[in-house]
Design an enzyme around this catalytic site. Structure first.
Site, PDB file in Angstrom:
ATOM      1  CB  SER A 141      -0.967  -0.041   1.181  1.00  0.00           C
ATOM      2  OG  SER A 141      -1.974   0.944   1.054  1.00  0.00           O
ATOM      3  CD  GLU A 172      -1.951  -2.656  -4.374  1.00  0.00           C
ATOM      4  OE1 GLU A 172      -3.181  -2.802  -4.521  1.00  0.00           O
ATOM      5  OE2 GLU A 172      -1.455  -2.073  -3.397  1.00  0.00           O
ATOM      6  CG  HIS A 194      -5.133  -2.457  -1.082  1.00  0.00           C
ATOM      7  ND1 HIS A 194      -4.086  -2.014  -1.852  1.00  0.00           N
ATOM      8  CD2 HIS A 194      -5.165  -1.668   0.023  1.00  0.00           C
ATOM      9  CE1 HIS A 194      -3.511  -0.984  -1.242  1.00  0.00           C
ATOM     10  NE2 HIS A 194      -4.136  -0.762  -0.108  1.00  0.00           N
TER      11      HIS A 194
END
Length: 337
Positions: A110, A241, A308
């Site tokens: 993240s 991502e 995620h």
């Protein structure tokens, strides 16, 4: 040449929050994760930043960076393992002491992926894109997530193979705690744009595209200099991502990366499963992938174990990888060379 840290048995883990800290009502999961790691033979050193959270930050950018720098200089600490990501890690970059960074692992995803990518690009030290500290607090850990320790314990010159997960988590169920943390219920299936087997090789680089796109054109995102200084003419495999972007914003971000030269000598791109990728006016993420594959004339693999939608593999920024997909399953061989 890429420099690889090494995680020894009974290592000390430094837990600091360069982005978001943990609010009071969630301190329990942080303590739980710490106790779990101690039960597995690690020592855990918590920084002050992990216990505080004011709006979107653990504390000020300078304090966050100072604590990170201190842990990087601490000879006892072999792994820096943030509790999780957040929103504004980018604020700390100008305060990071890149010149004196020690050779030790940093692990997370993240918002943390921005710190990981930046350190590898600027120093040639490998960094680890994988689970967050709170992800390993369960009574047991699924096979895919658990590989983080084996990957980080791989010596320079050696290699390690990971296999795609059997199942993934469709949605978070915070009101239904699992002894594994994740609720793995859906069949994993890695897809390719060509619908054929894919084999690609190259140096891994990547992260959360929402975040890493913001260092394009800055001293922290000089991919061309990284190539020249550390990997020469070797191809790059990007793993990306998407946390929150619509399909059009994803498309814009990819084009920006292309225009900045990030995809020169790229042998392939891998995209993680995503909770986002919202279609815009019927424009789907599969169409984004197909267009980009055709434009760059490279294979694209998607719905991989990254990001995620857990679980996720541990990908090493800077490692040389050989990736093969077949019938929805995949192997990722990483060589620490």
């Amino acid at each position: 040449m890429i420099k690889y840290p090494f995680l020894k048995e009974r290592a000390t883990i430094g837990v600091t929050a360069p982005s978001s800290g943990v609010s009071n009502e969630l301190h329990g999961i942080l303590i739980e994760a710490g106790n779990r790691m101690k039960s597995r033979g690690f020592d855990v050193l918590f920084g002050d930043t992990v216990w505080t959270q004011n709006k979107v930050r653990s504390t000020s950018a300078k304090i966050r960076a100072d604590e990170f720098n201190k842990m990087m200089q601490d000879e006892k600490i072999q792994l820096i393992f943030p509790p999780w990501g957040g929103e504004l890690l980018i604020e700390v970059l100008e305060y990071i002491d890149f010149k004196n960074i020690k050779q030790k692992w940093i692990l997370g995803y993240s918002d943390t992926s921005l710190l990981l990518l930046t350190i590898t690009l600027k120093t040639g030290i490998a960094t680890a894109h994988g689970p967050n500290f709170v992800d390993i607090r369960g009574e047991y850990t699924d096979e895919t997530t658990a590989m983080w320790k084996s990957v980080l314990s791989t010596k320079k010159g050696e290699s390690i193979k990971q296999y795609s997960s059997k199942k993934f988590q469709k949605e978070w169920q915070f009101d239904n705690p699992s002894p594994c943390v994740f609720h793995l219920t859906e069949q994993t299936y890695w897809k390719t744009i060509s619908n054929n087997e894919v084999k690609i090789q190259g140096r891994l680089l990547g992260g959360c595209i929402d975040i890493i796109r913001h260092i394009i054109g800055t001293p922290y995102g000089d991919v061309l200099n990284f190539r020249k200084k550390y990997i020469q003419d070797e191809p790059i495999i990007w793993f990306l991502e998407n946390c929150e972007l619509s399909t059009t914003d994803l498309r814009r971000s990819l084009i920006q990366m292309k225009l900045a030269g990030w995809f020169r000598h790229c042998s392939g791109i891998m995209f993680g499963r995503s909770p986002a990728n919202s279609p815009v006016n019927g424009y789907t993420v599969e169409e984004v992938y197909k267009e980009f594959s055709e434009e760059l004339q490279i294979p694209i693999i998607y719905n991989i174990d990254c990001g995620h939608v857990p679980p996720q593999m541990t990908f090493i920024n800077g490692a040389y990888a050989e990736i093969e997909t077949r019938n929805g399953q995949a192997t990722v061989l990483q060589k620490f060379i």
